[in-house]
Design a protein around this motif. Structure first.
Motif, short mmCIF file in Angstrom:
data_model
loop_
_atom_site.label_atom_id
_atom_site.label_comp_id
_atom_site.label_asym_id
_atom_site.label_seq_id
_atom_site.Cartn_x
_atom_site.Cartn_y
_atom_site.Cartn_z
N TYR A 98 -9.69 -100.47 -41.47
CA TYR A 98 -8.61 -101.28 -40.89
C TYR A 98 -9.23 -102.42 -40.09
N LEU A 99 -8.59 -103.57 -40.15
CA LEU A 99 -8.99 -104.67 -39.28
C LEU A 99 -8.40 -104.41 -37.90
N ILE A 100 -9.15 -104.80 -36.87
CA ILE A 100 -8.71 -104.62 -35.48
C ILE A 100 -8.40 -105.98 -34.90
N THR A 101 -7.24 -106.08 -34.26
CA THR A 101 -6.80 -107.36 -33.72
C THR A 101 -6.60 -107.29 -32.21
N LYS A 102 -6.73 -108.45 -31.61
CA LYS A 102 -6.40 -108.62 -30.19
C LYS A 102 -5.73 -109.98 -30.09
N ASP A 103 -4.54 -109.99 -29.56
CA ASP A 103 -3.75 -111.23 -29.44
C ASP A 103 -3.68 -111.95 -30.79
N GLU A 104 -3.40 -111.18 -31.85
CA GLU A 104 -3.23 -111.70 -33.21
C GLU A 104 -4.49 -112.30 -33.82
N GLU A 105 -5.64 -112.07 -33.22
CA GLU A 105 -6.91 -112.54 -33.76
C GLU A 105 -7.74 -111.33 -34.17
N VAL A 106 -8.37 -111.39 -35.34
CA VAL A 106 -9.21 -110.29 -35.80
C VAL A 106 -10.49 -110.26 -34.95
N VAL A 107 -10.75 -109.08 -34.35
CA VAL A 107 -11.92 -108.93 -33.48
C VAL A 107 -12.90 -107.88 -33.99
N GLY A 108 -12.54 -107.19 -35.08
CA GLY A 108 -13.44 -106.18 -35.61
C GLY A 108 -12.84 -105.44 -36.78
N ILE A 109 -13.60 -104.46 -37.23
CA ILE A 109 -13.17 -103.60 -38.32
C ILE A 109 -13.57 -102.18 -37.96
N VAL A 110 -12.70 -101.23 -38.25
CA VAL A 110 -13.03 -99.82 -38.04
C VAL A 110 -12.96 -99.14 -39.40
N THR A 111 -13.99 -98.35 -39.69
CA THR A 111 -14.08 -97.68 -40.98
C THR A 111 -14.21 -96.17 -40.78
N SER A 112 -14.08 -95.45 -41.87
CA SER A 112 -14.26 -94.00 -41.82
C SER A 112 -15.68 -93.68 -41.36
N GLU A 113 -16.63 -94.53 -41.69
CA GLU A 113 -18.00 -94.30 -41.24
C GLU A 113 -18.11 -94.42 -39.71
N ASP A 114 -17.39 -95.36 -39.11
CA ASP A 114 -17.36 -95.47 -37.65
C ASP A 114 -16.82 -94.18 -37.03
N MET A 115 -15.81 -93.59 -37.67
CA MET A 115 -15.23 -92.36 -37.16
C MET A 115 -16.19 -91.18 -37.34
N LEU A 116 -16.99 -91.21 -38.39
CA LEU A 116 -18.00 -90.17 -38.57
C LEU A 116 -19.10 -90.25 -37.52
N VAL A 117 -19.46 -91.46 -37.14
CA VAL A 117 -20.45 -91.64 -36.07
C VAL A 117 -19.89 -91.07 -34.76
N LEU A 118 -18.63 -91.33 -34.49
CA LEU A 118 -17.99 -90.77 -33.30
C LEU A 118 -17.99 -89.25 -33.36
N LEU A 119 -17.64 -88.68 -34.49
CA LEU A 119 -17.66 -87.23 -34.64
C LEU A 119 -19.06 -86.68 -34.39
N ASP A 120 -20.07 -87.36 -34.91
CA ASP A 120 -21.45 -86.94 -34.68
C ASP A 120 -21.78 -86.95 -33.19
N GLN A 121 -21.36 -87.98 -32.49
CA GLN A 121 -21.60 -88.06 -31.04
C GLN A 121 -20.91 -86.91 -30.30
N LEU A 122 -19.70 -86.61 -30.72
CA LEU A 122 -18.97 -85.51 -30.08
C LEU A 122 -19.67 -84.17 -30.32
N LEU A 123 -20.16 -83.98 -31.51
CA LEU A 123 -20.80 -82.71 -31.84
C LEU A 123 -22.17 -82.56 -31.17
N LYS A 124 -22.83 -83.68 -30.90
CA LYS A 124 -24.15 -83.64 -30.27
C LYS A 124 -24.09 -83.67 -28.75
N ARG A 125 -22.94 -83.88 -28.22
CA ARG A 125 -22.75 -84.02 -26.79
C ARG A 125 -23.37 -82.83 -26.04
N ASP A 126 -24.08 -83.13 -25.00
CA ASP A 126 -24.75 -82.07 -24.23
C ASP A 126 -23.80 -81.55 -23.16
#
Length: 155
Positions: A98-126
């Motif tokens: 999905y494209l990410i917007t702020k004030d109707e301007e595209v500011v980034g993209i979020v992908t399933s891979e970004d969500m997998l990185v987050l999941l990895d961080q959560l699972l490795k959390r100390d």
């Protein structure tokens, strides 16, 4: 860990013009190790669609313009959208970017891979108070969704 969309998206977006060939789009994806390219109308300077690696598999020839392969309409979320809403939409709509917007301007993209990185961080959390074991992970609805998303992404 504060989980905000702005912290788990890609800010540098690689784009292609609508007349770009499928072969050139594939080369860009390979060079940048990405699987999604927003497609621009270069004359009007705005994004008109999204091209995925999967879209390229449908290309009848390497010369096919990406405009004929891309997905439209564009799927977007505002930068303040909760991560859970984004993951839910990825699962329900079977959309991996999905494209990410702020004030109707595209500011980034979020992908399933970004969500997998987050999941990895959560699972490795100390955090010894969590002490997850395999059965708890499989029983956790949020992690079940993440596992489903991983499967849908073909990873």
């Amino acid at each position: 860990m504060k989980m905000a969309l702005k912290d788990h998206m890609t800010r540098k977006i690689v784009t292609v013009g609508k007349g770009t060939s499928a072969a050139e789009a594939y080369r860009l994806m390979s060079n940048y190790w990405i699987r999604h390219l927003p497609v621009m109308d270069v004359d009007e300077e705005y994004i008109i669609g999204m091209l995925s690696e999967r879209d390229l598999l449908r290309s009848p020839t390497p010369e096919t313009p990406v405009e004929k392969l891309m997905s439209t309409p564009i799927k977007t979320f505002g930068i303040e959208t909760p991560l859970r809403s984004v993951v839910d939409a990825m699962i329900e709509e079977k959309v991996s970017a999905y494209l990410i917007t702020k004030d109707e301007e595209v500011v980034g993209i979020v992908t399933s891979e970004d969500m997998l990185v987050l999941l990895d961080q959560l699972l490795k959390r100390d955090d010894t108070t969590i002490g997850w074991n395999l059965s708890e992970i499989f029983a956790n609805p949020a992690l079940q969704r993440a596992a489903y998303l991983v499967g849908q992404a073909g990873i």
